[in-house]
Design an enzyme around this catalytic site. Structure first.
Site, short mmCIF file in Angstrom:
data_model
loop_
_atom_site.label_atom_id
_atom_site.label_comp_id
_atom_site.label_asym_id
_atom_site.label_seq_id
_atom_site.Cartn_x
_atom_site.Cartn_y
_atom_site.Cartn_z
N LYS A 1 0.83 -1.19 0.00
CA LYS A 1 0.00 0.00 0.00
C LYS A 1 0.88 1.26 0.00
O LYS A 1 1.94 1.31 0.61
CB LYS A 1 -0.90 0.01 1.24
CG LYS A 1 -2.01 -1.04 1.21
CD LYS A 1 -3.02 -0.75 0.11
CE LYS A 1 -4.21 -1.70 0.18
NZ LYS A 1 -5.13 -1.39 1.27
N GLN B 1 -1.09 -12.87 10.10
CA GLN B 1 -1.49 -12.64 8.71
C GLN B 1 -0.22 -12.45 7.90
O GLN B 1 0.86 -12.26 8.47
CB GLN B 1 -2.37 -11.38 8.62
CG GLN B 1 -1.66 -10.15 9.17
CD GLN B 1 -2.63 -9.10 9.69
OE1 GLN B 1 -3.70 -9.42 10.19
NE2 GLN B 1 -2.23 -7.84 9.57
N TYR C 1 1.18 3.86 6.95
CA TYR C 1 1.64 3.74 5.57
C TYR C 1 2.83 4.62 5.24
O TYR C 1 3.33 4.56 4.11
CB TYR C 1 0.48 4.06 4.62
CG TYR C 1 -0.76 3.27 4.91
CD1 TYR C 1 -0.84 1.91 4.58
CD2 TYR C 1 -1.85 3.86 5.54
CE1 TYR C 1 -1.98 1.17 4.87
CE2 TYR C 1 -2.99 3.12 5.83
CZ TYR C 1 -3.06 1.77 5.49
OH TYR C 1 -4.17 1.04 5.78
N GLU D 1 -6.70 -7.27 20.73
CA GLU D 1 -7.17 -6.10 19.98
C GLU D 1 -8.36 -6.55 19.14
O GLU D 1 -8.23 -6.88 17.98
CB GLU D 1 -6.03 -5.54 19.09
CG GLU D 1 -6.39 -4.27 18.35
CD GLU D 1 -6.84 -4.52 16.91
OE1 GLU D 1 -7.29 -3.56 16.27
OE2 GLU D 1 -6.74 -5.67 16.43
N ASP E 1 -3.23 -8.80 17.21
CA ASP E 1 -4.02 -8.09 16.21
C ASP E 1 -5.20 -8.94 15.76
O ASP E 1 -5.03 -10.10 15.35
CB ASP E 1 -3.12 -7.75 15.01
CG ASP E 1 -3.78 -6.81 14.03
OD1 ASP E 1 -4.05 -5.66 14.41
OD2 ASP E 1 -4.02 -7.23 12.88
#
Length: 663
Positions: free
Chosen positions: A264, A324, A534, A423, A394
């Protein structure tokens, strides 16, 4: 099946005993039970509290050397209570033993009959029963009470004494107190063991500070493009400032290699331009996965040095555990079975409609649970070996509940000191269940609770769940900038800090909060403009253009450290105050009597006035009493009672935080 003695309503218990209740080392645990039997004979109970046995290890000693006798409650309720205090982390077993109490049955019968005027002949059997009970106790080996009991036994059988004189030695207060400490127990009925997981104190009381190491020491050009990436060596220089604000934990977002595929760009753009650093949560590249360090941050030795430096500042490091992967994570190539394949043969990326995360592949825990479970455990143990004993997890609500129960239990078998923060901003049932299955702490909906009634209702809800769910009130996160902060000005930042730090023993701040960062990427969004997720966001904390909240945050953390009332979730009480824009609540530590009373403005503009209607028993006072309140924020001593006038100008002082004491 019912026991010989009725034994019900044991507390603390979670989900009927399915999951352990939570406690911390050194803090007393309130234990309760309802105990009863047929007829009129007396019953009693005691607590057995000891570390649970661990396979392959010697059985741990019991915590107490004598019976922990429970205290009866209000007559007619059949309720008994006691406190126990764990002295080591790990799993403990709590058992209630209920029993028929012949000594108390005898005492009550004799006293009632004497009061009714019965003579020695009418009491002959009762007096002999008492003598035989005392003989039973006197025969116990090495009983220091034996000489005293022999005197009492002789008196009970001495027909030359009056009834009162025959009974008096047995009921002499010091003798009776000794008898109650080691009584005769008959028809003992034991409860099933209730498990209690005991954490270290930091699990219940801590102040967290989140920052991105890559932004410390970073340099960007006028367009916001990176010129120099921050390193762990740079991040070490941030630690003294954080420690000076009296934080306990520094939390780092993922520090692993960031994927190149579908990376991203700035502000979550799908178009990545040269030099864009990507999201740390898109974990994995050719440089490694969850057990690797992002090359531009440094090496594992640099990370170890950072952990050591944090400890020297009195800080512990919490690391993000984000299960992830970026598309170029090594697991994607080596274990495609750990992911979900769509009908067209591609791997499904993460989505939370309308949000899309093309740079992240979720893990599938059902295709190869044994292999994936083992790999995640290995990763966690690797970071533990490098000094990490706190993990902020997360999105745990997107993974199976049974996986977390297994993983946390496995980790705690060897490392009971490890803390897991969930979270999970999701359905309440899932948030509560994550707490039940083992998560040490939980994110909450605090960020979105801004009204008077909803804050109070939520506080009560969390107190009721305190035996298994410990709320951590973060005032902001990298992707949660609430509208109240966007438009409320600096006073609102102070207000939310007061609420978070005094409503919960656990609270957290994401870097930039102290600089009043408040600009959203677009109206109606809770995403920051130029989000640090980002891009690099170097900050000038030494010369803040818009002022700083650092001194006030440090003051709040010092108040928290000095007052036990603010160090546990229980003891919270909301009081009436006439203004809809003022919230009044107290916290009280029953063990020390420490009491804090807070009056905070909920709006950031205009002078607020209100009159309190305090529930004095919650403060430890009787109706009509007065007391001293010391304003820990603004200074000043005042004499208060039930009704008091309060005035707050939030632009000058967001709240009164009063220490309450007797004149």
């Amino acid at each position: 099946m019912a026991g010989r003695i009725g034994l019900t309503d044991i507390t603390p218990t979670v989900a009927g005993g399915r999951y352990p209740a939570k406690a911390v080392v050194g803090r007393p645990i309130d234990v309760g039970a309802t105990v009863f039997r047929e007829g009129h004979d007396a019953v009693a109970a005691n607590v057995v509290f000891q570390p649970a046995p661990v396979a392959g290890r010697p059985r741990a000693r019991a915590q107490r050397s004598s019976l922990n006798i429970m205290t009866p409650g209000v007559p007619g309720t059949d309720h008994f209570s006691a406190t126990v205090t764990p002295d080591a982390p790990g799993m403990w077993n709590l058992v209630i033993e209920a029993w028929s109490d012949p000594l108390e049955t005898w005492r009550h019968a004799v006293e009632v009959k004497i009061a009714a005027g019965q003579n020695a002949d009418e009491l002959a059997n009762d007096l002999e029963v008492g003598a035989r009970l005392l003989e039973k106790i006197a025969r116990r080996p090495r009983n220091p009470l034996a000489p005293t009991l022999k005197t009492a036994i002789a008196a009970l059988r001495n027909t030359g004494y009056s009834v009162a004189d025959r009974v008096a030695p047995a009921l002499e207060p010091s003798t009776w107190q000794a008898l109650r400490a080691d009584p005769i127990r008959e028809l003992v009925t034991r409860s099933a063991p209730q498990q209690i997981w005991v954490d270290r104190p930091l699990a219940e009381f801590a102040s967290w500070y989140e920052f991105f190491p890559r932004s410390v020491g970073a340099i960007v050009d006028d367009a916001g493009r990176p010129v120099r990436h921050g390193t762990f060596a740079d991040a070490v220089t941030a630690l003294p400032r954080i420690a000076a604000m009296d934080f306990d934990v520094v939390y780092l977002p993922p520090i692993h290699p960031i994927g190149e595929v579908n990376r991203k760009g700035r502000n979550n753009s799908v178009d990545c331009e040269p030099g864009d650093v990507g999201s740390p949560w898109a974990i994995g590249s050719a440089a490694g996965g969850h057990d690797a360090i992002h090359p531009e941050l440094g090496t594992i030795d640099d990370f170890d040095a950072f952990v050591t430096a944090a400890r020297e500042q009195g800080l512990e490091v919490a690391l993000d555990l984000a299960l992830q992967c970026a598309p170029d994570h090594p697991w994607v190539r080596e274990h495609p079975e750990w992911f979900t394949t769509r009908p067209d043969g591609s791997i499904a990326y993460a989505e939370n409609p309308p949000k899309k995360y093309q740079d992240i592949y979720p893990l599938n825990f059902d295709n190869d649970p044994a292999g994936l479970y083992a790999e995640v455990l290995r990763v966690v143990q690797y970071w533990i070996s490098h000094g990490v004993t706190i993990f902020r997890v997360d999105n745990p609500h997107t993974k199976p509940i049974n996986f977390w129960e297994w993983l946390i239990a496995k980790v705690h078998t060897e490392n009971p000191e490890v803390i897991f923060l969930a979270e999970a901003f999701t359905k309440p049932a899932m948030m509560h269940e994550l707490g039940r299955v083992g998560f040490t702490q939980s994110y909450t909906y605090f960020t979105w609770r801004t009204g008077k009634d909803e804050i109070a209702d939520y506080g009560v809800e969390l107190v009721e769940a305190a035996d298994y769910m410990r709320p951590n009130f973060f005032v902001n996160t990298p992707d949660i900038l609430h509208a109240s902060l966007q438009y409320g000005g600096p006073a609102m930042f102070a207000i939310r800090a007061v609420l978070a730090s005094t409503l919960s023993p656990l609270w957290g701040v994401y870097s930039g909060y102290e600089l009043f960062e408040h600009v959203a990427v677009r109206p109606g969004s809770e995403e920051y403009l130029d989000s640090e997720k980002y891009q690099l966001r170097p900050r000038d904390f030494d010369h803040p253009a818009g002022g700083t909240l650092e001194p006030f945050i440090g003051q709040l953390n010092r108040i928290r450290r000095e007052h036990p009332a603010l160090q546990q979730m229980k003891g919270l009480w909301f009081h009436e105050i006439s203004s809809p824009n003022l919230l009044c609540y107290s916290r009280r530590d029953q063990q020390t009597g420490d009491t804090i009373l807070v009056v905070v403005s909920l709006v950031s503009e205009g002078t607020q006035w209100g009159e309190t209607n305090l529930f004095l028993p919650a403060l430890g006072y009787d109706w009509g009493e007065t007391f001293i309140v010391h304003d820990l924020v603004g200074g000043g001593l005042y004499v208060w009672g039930e009704r008091n006038t309060v005035i707050l100008d939030p632009s000058k002082q967001a709240a009164h935080i009063f220490a309450v004491r007797r004149p």
